[in-house]
Design a protein around this motif. Structure first.
Motif, PDB file in Angstrom:
ATOM      1  N   SER A 196     -79.087  33.323  20.388  1.00 41.37           N
ATOM      2  CA  SER A 196     -78.618  32.055  20.947  1.00 41.37           C
ATOM      3  C   SER A 196     -78.023  31.173  19.857  1.00 41.37           C
ATOM      4  O   SER A 196     -77.932  31.584  18.699  1.00 41.37           O
ATOM      5  N   ASP A 197     -77.653  29.962  20.251  1.00 40.54           N
ATOM      6  CA  ASP A 197     -76.931  29.038  19.364  1.00 40.54           C
ATOM      7  C   ASP A 197     -75.737  29.771  18.749  1.00 40.54           C
ATOM      8  O   ASP A 197     -75.572  29.856  17.532  1.00 40.54           O
ATOM      9  N   ILE A 198     -74.896  30.300  19.628  1.00 39.78           N
ATOM     10  CA  ILE A 198     -73.771  31.158  19.231  1.00 39.78           C
ATOM     11  C   ILE A 198     -72.538  30.323  18.921  1.00 39.78           C
ATOM     12  O   ILE A 198     -72.209  29.388  19.653  1.00 39.78           O
ATOM     13  N   VAL A 199     -71.885  30.665  17.815  1.00 36.71           N
ATOM     14  CA  VAL A 199     -70.686  29.940  17.373  1.00 36.71           C
ATOM     15  C   VAL A 199     -69.579  30.950  17.062  1.00 36.71           C
ATOM     16  O   VAL A 199     -69.851  32.128  16.812  1.00 36.71           O
ATOM     17  N   PRO A 200     -68.305  30.511  17.097  1.00 34.71           N
ATOM     18  CA  PRO A 200     -67.215  31.411  16.695  1.00 34.71           C
ATOM     19  C   PRO A 200     -67.394  31.882  15.247  1.00 34.71           C
ATOM     20  O   PRO A 200     -67.812  31.103  14.384  1.00 34.71           O
ATOM     21  N   ARG A 201     -67.089  33.136  14.983  1.00 41.27           N
ATOM     22  CA  ARG A 201     -67.316  33.697  13.654  1.00 41.27           C
ATOM     23  C   ARG A 201     -66.478  33.003  12.581  1.00 41.27           C
ATOM     24  O   ARG A 201     -66.893  32.910  11.424  1.00 41.27           O
ATOM     25  N   ASP A 202     -65.299  32.502  12.949  1.00 39.32           N
ATOM     26  CA  ASP A 202     -64.448  31.856  11.952  1.00 39.32           C
ATOM     27  C   ASP A 202     -64.816  30.397  11.715  1.00 39.32           C
ATOM     28  O   ASP A 202     -64.131  29.690  10.967  1.00 39.32           O
ATOM     29  N   ARG A 203     -65.909  29.931  12.343  1.00 35.03           N
ATOM     30  CA  ARG A 203     -66.347  28.547  12.131  1.00 35.03           C
ATOM     31  C   ARG A 203     -67.772  28.473  11.611  1.00 35.03           C
ATOM     32  O   ARG A 203     -68.463  27.469  11.787  1.00 35.03           O
ATOM     33  N   GLN A 206     -66.381  38.220  18.706  1.00 32.06           N
ATOM     34  CA  GLN A 206     -66.004  37.485  17.490  1.00 32.06           C
ATOM     35  C   GLN A 206     -66.878  36.246  17.276  1.00 32.06           C
ATOM     36  O   GLN A 206     -66.390  35.154  16.991  1.00 32.06           O
ATOM     37  N   SER A 207     -68.196  36.446  17.418  1.00 32.01           N
ATOM     38  CA  SER A 207     -69.126  35.326  17.297  1.00 32.01           C
ATOM     39  C   SER A 207     -70.231  35.633  16.298  1.00 32.01           C
ATOM     40  O   SER A 207     -70.367  36.762  15.813  1.00 32.01           O
ATOM     41  N   ALA A 208     -71.015  34.606  15.998  1.00 34.91           N
ATOM     42  CA  ALA A 208     -72.205  34.737  15.166  1.00 34.91           C
ATOM     43  C   ALA A 208     -73.296  33.867  15.785  1.00 34.91           C
ATOM     44  O   ALA A 208     -73.015  32.934  16.547  1.00 34.91           O
ATOM     45  N   CYS A 209     -74.556  34.171  15.489  1.00 33.18           N
ATOM     46  CA  CYS A 209     -75.661  33.420  16.089  1.00 33.18           C
ATOM     47  C   CYS A 209     -76.487  32.729  15.005  1.00 33.18           C
ATOM     48  O   CYS A 209     -76.609  33.216  13.887  1.00 33.18           O
ATOM     49  N   ARG A 210     -77.072  31.591  15.383  1.00 28.98           N
ATOM     50  CA  ARG A 210     -77.947  30.858  14.468  1.00 28.98           C
ATOM     51  C   ARG A 210     -79.418  31.106  14.773  1.00 28.98           C
ATOM     52  O   ARG A 210     -80.277  30.801  13.959  1.00 28.98           O
ATOM     53  N   GLU A 211     -79.700  31.627  15.979  1.00 32.14           N
ATOM     54  CA  GLU A 211     -81.096  31.821  16.375  1.00 32.14           C
ATOM     55  C   GLU A 211     -81.300  33.203  16.994  1.00 32.14           C
ATOM     56  O   GLU A 211     -80.398  33.735  17.645  1.00 32.14           O
ATOM     57  N   ALA A 212     -82.489  33.751  16.784  1.00 37.01           N
ATOM     58  CA  ALA A 212     -82.894  35.006  17.425  1.00 37.01           C
ATOM     59  C   ALA A 212     -84.305  34.846  17.961  1.00 37.01           C
ATOM     60  O   ALA A 212     -85.161  34.231  17.304  1.00 37.01           O
ATOM     61  N   ILE A 213     -84.532  35.360  19.149  1.00 37.52           N
ATOM     62  CA  ILE A 213     -85.845  35.283  19.798  1.00 37.52           C
ATOM     63  C   ILE A 213     -86.305  36.694  20.140  1.00 37.52           C
ATOM     64  O   ILE A 213     -85.509  37.523  20.596  1.00 37.52           O
ATOM     65  N   ILE A 253     -76.967  35.930  24.350  1.00 40.29           N
ATOM     66  CA  ILE A 253     -76.897  37.387  24.525  1.00 40.29           C
ATOM     67  C   ILE A 253     -78.321  37.927  24.542  1.00 40.29           C
ATOM     68  O   ILE A 253     -79.115  37.633  23.639  1.00 40.29           O
ATOM     69  N   CYS A 254     -78.631  38.710  25.564  1.00 45.79           N
ATOM     70  CA  CYS A 254     -79.987  39.241  25.706  1.00 45.79           C
ATOM     71  C   CYS A 254     -79.939  40.729  26.025  1.00 45.79           C
ATOM     72  O   CYS A 254     -79.119  41.168  26.833  1.00 45.79           O
ATOM     73  N   VAL A 255     -80.809  41.486  25.375  1.00 43.59           N
ATOM     74  CA  VAL A 255     -81.051  42.884  25.739  1.00 43.59           C
ATOM     75  C   VAL A 255     -82.553  43.037  25.892  1.00 43.59           C
ATOM     76  O   VAL A 255     -83.312  42.766  24.950  1.00 43.59           O
ATOM     77  N   SER A 256     -82.996  43.430  27.067  1.00 46.06           N
ATOM     78  CA  SER A 256     -84.424  43.603  27.322  1.00 46.06           C
ATOM     79  C   SER A 256     -84.624  44.842  28.181  1.00 46.06           C
ATOM     80  O   SER A 256     -83.688  45.332  28.808  1.00 46.06           O
ATOM     81  N   ARG A 257     -85.840  45.316  28.227  1.00 49.46           N
ATOM     82  CA  ARG A 257     -86.109  46.532  28.969  1.00 49.46           C
ATOM     83  C   ARG A 257     -87.578  46.593  29.371  1.00 49.46           C
ATOM     84  O   ARG A 257     -88.452  46.164  28.610  1.00 49.46           O
ATOM     85  N   SER A 258     -87.835  47.121  30.559  1.00 55.77           N
ATOM     86  CA  SER A 258     -89.192  47.498  30.946  1.00 55.77           C
ATOM     87  C   SER A 258     -89.375  48.963  30.593  1.00 55.77           C
ATOM     88  O   SER A 258     -88.493  49.785  30.857  1.00 55.77           O
ATOM     89  N   PHE A 259     -90.486  49.313  30.017  1.00 54.25           N
ATOM     90  CA  PHE A 259     -90.721  50.670  29.540  1.00 54.25           C
ATOM     91  C   PHE A 259     -91.325  51.530  30.645  1.00 54.25           C
ATOM     92  O   PHE A 259     -92.081  51.037  31.480  1.00 54.25           O
ATOM     93  N   ALA A 295     -85.635  47.262  17.552  1.00 55.12           N
ATOM     94  CA  ALA A 295     -84.525  47.484  16.614  1.00 55.12           C
ATOM     95  C   ALA A 295     -83.276  47.922  17.376  1.00 55.12           C
ATOM     96  O   ALA A 295     -82.158  47.492  17.074  1.00 55.12           O
ATOM     97  N   GLY A 296     -83.469  48.777  18.370  1.00 53.26           N
ATOM     98  CA  GLY A 296     -82.345  49.198  19.200  1.00 53.26           C
ATOM     99  C   GLY A 296     -81.758  48.034  19.996  1.00 53.26           C
ATOM    100  O   GLY A 296     -80.539  47.889  20.106  1.00 53.26           O
ATOM    101  N   PHE A 297     -82.643  47.176  20.545  1.00 55.25           N
ATOM    102  CA  PHE A 297     -82.161  46.004  21.291  1.00 55.25           C
ATOM    103  C   PHE A 297     -81.366  45.080  20.377  1.00 55.25           C
ATOM    104  O   PHE A 297     -80.318  44.541  20.767  1.00 55.25           O
ATOM    105  N   ALA A 298     -81.891  44.871  19.150  1.00 59.42           N
ATOM    106  CA  ALA A 298     -81.208  43.985  18.199  1.00 59.42           C
ATOM    107  C   ALA A 298     -79.832  44.524  17.855  1.00 59.42           C
ATOM    108  O   ALA A 298     -78.858  43.771  17.751  1.00 59.42           O
ATOM    109  N   ALA A 299     -79.719  45.848  17.674  1.00 58.80           N
ATOM    110  CA  ALA A 299     -78.427  46.458  17.347  1.00 58.80           C
ATOM    111  C   ALA A 299     -77.433  46.264  18.491  1.00 58.80           C
ATOM    112  O   ALA A 299     -76.258  45.954  18.262  1.00 58.80           O
ATOM    113  N   GLN A 300     -77.890  46.437  19.733  1.00 55.08           N
ATOM    114  CA  GLN A 300     -77.002  46.241  20.884  1.00 55.08           C
ATOM    115  C   GLN A 300     -76.542  44.784  20.984  1.00 55.08           C
ATOM    116  O   GLN A 300     -75.379  44.504  21.271  1.00 55.08           O
TER     117      GLN A 300
END
Length: 376
Positions: A330-337, A264-271, A229-235, A250-255
């Motif tokens: 990234s490294d996204i997994v189902p939330r119940d696992r 219904q997922s969770a992530c192990r990595e953030a870039i 999942i990625c949210v990026s923007r040119s200013f 912070a706004g990108f992270a929230a989105q």
């Protein structure tokens, strides 16, 4: 929808930094405004012909898209949302003699309920349905719907249909086929299957079969969860202060976190990445990124935003002017696992309750202009 007086006039919508044309009415296309063309290159056309130019409003577009898709779900058994402005409908079991009227009813109902004109293409396969929908735009007498199922009609259309307009055939392949004398969809389907397989692989063979009326691309009513999942923007203006970048990221992270919880997922990595303006050759260039690995996969906006803030502190360089930034999960997994950690000190149940409350409040905000709840 909100300004009917603009219908029939040249209209252009600009990218998120008001730099390039990303949507054009037919009238603007006829005047020579190109897709992705920078505003400064067609500013004279704007003044000469009175082209209406608008900034993007993605929340409004998303809201209108949901309204159209909701209308479609009321009219047909199953809907696959393909993109913000496109959907596939499964009409299995509906008698052939009813399909033409159904297509026109879908078009009329969407226009009545939302104000949005839609083109309905009905055919034996997804790729042929895309061809039929394009015919609706080219021929107004079809009144928004085109049923294309007879082999002789399909052949007649494909003989004139440019290969560059076929769904699934990109620009690189268009150049290759055009150089070989393959200029229409009919030229393409007339090729032997083994030649298509050598040149384009499995994906190309699927397109070839679809154009021949053989369903080869599955209908996906429930799309698989995203693996990144990625949210990026040119200013619109370059940013030099770290606090300004903190606010944007912070706004990108929230989105990103909302999209993560929606599936219904969770992530192990953030870039986090930040970049200077690559078009300013007179300035120092930089593309900087940082990676965080969470000890426990998370979908918490609080935890992801905190990690993003720390990564920005680590990679920010004074003296540079930043034009683009983004957050990638990234490294996204189902939330119940999610595998818990023995020494985890975070109250994850509390975070889950808080995120659920925030998402519920935001979901209740039907007005696209109403600000959403954010936490920091």
């Amino acid at each position: 929808v909100f300004r009917p007086s603009l219908e029939g006039r040249p209209v252009v919508v600009l990218s998120n930094n008001d730099g390039c044309a990303v949507a054009r009415s037919n009238e603007a296309k006829a005047l020579g405004v190109g897709m992705g063309q920078p505003l400064f290159q067609f500013r004279d056309l704007v003044r000469r012909y009175g082209i209406e130019v608008f900034s993007s409003n993605y929340r409004l577009y998303s809201d209108m898209s949901h309204r159209v898709h909701a209308t479609l779900r009321e009219l047909v058994p199953a809907v696959e949302v393909y993109s913000i402005d496109e959907a596939f409908l499964d009409l299995s079991g509906i008698p052939l003699e009813e399909l033409n009227e159904l297509g026109h009813r879908i078009s009329r109902t969407c226009r009545r309920n939302t104000g949005i004109p839609v083109s309905v293409g009905i055919a034996p396969t997804k790729t042929l349905a895309k061809v039929a929908s394009k015919l609706c735009k080219q021929y107004p007498r079809l009144n928004g719907a085109c049923l294309m199922y007879r082999s002789e009609d399909i052949e007649k259309v494909l003989r004139k249909f440019p290969i560059g307009d076929v769904w699934g055939i990109g620009r690189r392949y268009v150049k290759r086929w055009t150089a070989a004398g393959i200029r229409t969809a009919w030229d393409f389907v007339s090729l032997p299957e083994d030649i298509v397989a050598v040149q384009m692989g499995v994906t190309g063979v699927r397109t070839w079969r679809e154009l021949r009326g053989e369903p080869s691309i599955d209908f996906e009513q429930h799309r698989p969860p995203k693996q990144q999942i990625c949210v990026s923007r040119s200013f619109s203006e370059e940013i030099t202060e770290i606090e300004q970048l903190h606010g944007q990221l912070a706004g990108f992270a929230a989105q990103c976190a909302v999209k993560l919880r929606t599936q219904q997922s969770a992530c192990r990595e953030a870039i986090v990445f930040i970049a200077t303006n690559r078009h300013r050759e007179d300035r120092e260039q930089a593309f900087i990124n940082r990676l965080t690995v969470f000890s426990v996969a998370t979908d918490s906006t609080l935890e992801i935003e905190s990690a993003v803030r720390q990564m920005l502190n680590d990679c920010f360089r004074e003296g540079l002017s930043y034009k683009r930034a983004g957050v990638i999960l990234s490294d996204i997994v189902p939330r119940d696992r999610v595998q818990r950690h023995l020494f985890d000190t975070l109250d994850r149940e509390k975070h889950t309750r808080l995120m659920s409350a925030v998402d519920a409040v935001n979901a209740a905000a039907d007005d696209p202009w109403r600000p959403v709840v954010r936490i920091a």
